[in-house]
Design a protein around this motif. Sequence first.
Motif, mmCIF file in Angstrom:
data_model
loop_
_atom_site.group_PDB
_atom_site.id
_atom_site.type_symbol
_atom_site.label_atom_id
_atom_site.label_comp_id
_atom_site.label_asym_id
_atom_site.label_seq_id
_atom_site.Cartn_x
_atom_site.Cartn_y
_atom_site.Cartn_z
ATOM 1 N N GLY A 53 10.627 7.780 0.766
ATOM 2 C CA GLY A 53 10.828 8.988 -0.017
ATOM 3 C C GLY A 53 12.250 9.193 -0.495
ATOM 4 N N ARG A 54 13.106 8.189 -0.352
ATOM 5 C CA ARG A 54 14.512 8.324 -0.726
ATOM 6 C C ARG A 54 14.783 7.922 -2.175
ATOM 7 N NH1 ARG A 54 17.931 5.109 3.530
ATOM 8 N NH2 ARG A 54 19.636 6.344 2.597
ATOM 9 N N GLY A 93 0.829 -1.190 0.000
ATOM 10 C CA GLY A 93 0.000 0.000 0.000
ATOM 11 C C GLY A 93 0.862 1.237 0.000
ATOM 12 N N GLY A 94 0.422 2.248 -0.724
ATOM 13 C CA GLY A 94 1.189 3.482 -0.799
ATOM 14 C C GLY A 94 2.136 3.556 -1.971
ATOM 15 N N VAL A 95 2.306 2.448 -2.721
ATOM 16 C CA VAL A 95 3.168 2.438 -3.908
ATOM 17 C C VAL A 95 2.276 2.505 -5.149
ATOM 18 C CG1 VAL A 95 4.917 1.202 -5.237
ATOM 19 C CG2 VAL A 95 4.944 1.097 -2.740
ATOM 20 N N ALA A 96 2.385 3.580 -5.914
ATOM 21 C CA ALA A 96 1.567 3.755 -7.111
ATOM 22 C C ALA A 96 1.997 2.792 -8.215
ATOM 23 C CB ALA A 96 1.677 5.199 -7.605
ATOM 24 N N ASP A 97 1.081 2.561 -9.153
ATOM 25 C CA ASP A 97 1.392 1.675 -10.277
ATOM 26 C C ASP A 97 2.658 2.116 -11.002
ATOM 27 O OD1 ASP A 97 -0.883 0.192 -9.774
ATOM 28 O OD2 ASP A 97 -2.078 1.116 -11.378
ATOM 29 N N GLU A 98 2.790 3.430 -11.235
ATOM 30 C CA GLU A 98 3.905 3.960 -12.019
ATOM 31 C C GLU A 98 5.244 3.707 -11.340
ATOM 32 O OE1 GLU A 98 0.193 5.919 -13.198
ATOM 33 O OE2 GLU A 98 1.154 5.565 -11.254
ATOM 34 N N ARG A 145 24.115 7.124 -4.643
ATOM 35 C CA ARG A 145 24.211 8.091 -3.557
ATOM 36 C C ARG A 145 23.716 7.502 -2.238
ATOM 37 N NH1 ARG A 145 27.402 11.831 -3.565
ATOM 38 N NH2 ARG A 145 26.595 13.019 -5.302
ATOM 39 N N ILE A 146 22.611 6.765 -2.286
ATOM 40 C CA ILE A 146 22.064 6.147 -1.081
ATOM 41 C C ILE A 146 23.054 5.164 -0.471
ATOM 42 C CG2 ILE A 146 20.278 4.528 -0.275
ATOM 43 C CD1 ILE A 146 18.363 5.914 -2.281
ATOM 44 N N LEU A 147 23.776 4.433 -1.319
ATOM 45 C CA LEU A 147 24.718 3.417 -0.845
ATOM 46 C C LEU A 147 26.072 3.994 -0.440
ATOM 47 C CD1 LEU A 147 23.955 0.508 -3.353
ATOM 48 C CD2 LEU A 147 23.133 0.779 -1.010
ATOM 49 N N GLY A 148 26.220 5.297 -0.509
ATOM 50 C CA GLY A 148 27.417 5.914 0.055
ATOM 51 C C GLY A 148 28.444 6.423 -0.915
ATOM 52 N N TRP A 150 11.261 -1.364 -2.115
ATOM 53 C CA TRP A 150 9.969 -0.870 -1.614
ATOM 54 C C TRP A 150 10.203 0.094 -0.448
ATOM 55 C CZ3 TRP A 150 7.208 -1.789 -5.454
ATOM 56 C CH2 TRP A 150 6.797 -3.045 -5.924
ATOM 57 N N ASP A 151 11.042 -0.326 0.490
ATOM 58 C CA ASP A 151 11.285 0.488 1.690
ATOM 59 C C ASP A 151 11.872 1.847 1.326
ATOM 60 O OD1 ASP A 151 10.294 -1.520 3.299
ATOM 61 O OD2 ASP A 151 12.266 -2.263 3.928
#
Length: 322
Positions: free
Chosen positions: A283-284, A111-116, A161-164, A277-278
């Motif tokens: 929002g990242r 829930g909260g994840v749009a189709d796109e 960027r997320i992975l450092g 998903w997480d």
Amino acid sequence: MRAVRFHAYGGPEVLTVEETPVPRPAEGELLVEVAAVGVTLPVVRLTRGGPDGAGVPLPHVPGGDVVGRVAAVGAGVADWEVGRRVAALAFTGAYAEYVLVPAALAAPVPGGVADEAAVQLVRGGQVALGVLRAAGLQSGESVLVTAAAGGVGHLVVQLARILGATRVVAAIGRAAGAAKADALRALGADQVITYDELSAGRVQPVDVVLDGVGGDVQRACLEALAPLGRLVAFSGAGATVDVNELRMHSRTIIGFAMAHFAGGRPEVYTRHRRELWDLHLQGRLRPLVHRVLPLERSPDAHRIVEGRENVGKVLLRPDAGC
């Protein structure tokens, strides 16, 4: 049902919408009512009979990453019920109102994840995270991404960027324009360069290259690798490599194909899916949509992707108006 098929290899013009029977799920399969399907460069090449698809039986309905709802469940499939939202990989039959998918390659959409977003993360996100993990990216290293504005590339930029990664360089075509460069900087790229600039050596050496172009661009990418650097090729035509040159600079080249990864490492595939998903729900990680088109305009979708005009993903929706 309506489905897009081609009866001979060729350009986007060979794609036509036809009426075909709704398929029935066999053992281990789900029948999915398609809400959206992602258009990928390998499928665009497939229609031309290129290296990604030579020998595909004709007529052929292209495959792709899909999101929708379960319409029927095949024998031996547990934990799925009709009506549940699902994102999945379909290696054929995706450009249609209904598609069969292996239950092993299907995932419930939170829930909260749009189709796109879901249709991008189920494959493009898996490729993006998979190539970074295959490269063994360590916090503090630098990264170069080619085809950086594409459906996979724009996710690689964010995930690096997320992975450092401390420096992310995005490489795009000369005609891409300022809009693409601005979008990539907004996603986390420190530097945006053209392939001409890359070939001219106008980039500081990097630890990791994620290459979705191949050919002459891949040769330039190899030159940009620092000693002990790693290049992961995930799309495009390969370049000829001098193995002795690799040895002299302690460089590594790794090939990455989604089909082998999804089928051969299901536990990693599942773990990566949950991680994606997480990150999105936090929002990242922001999957971008370039264009949404109806099935009838699938030739236009292929032209956009083949011309590398897109920033983010091009989607087909069976229920979209013409």
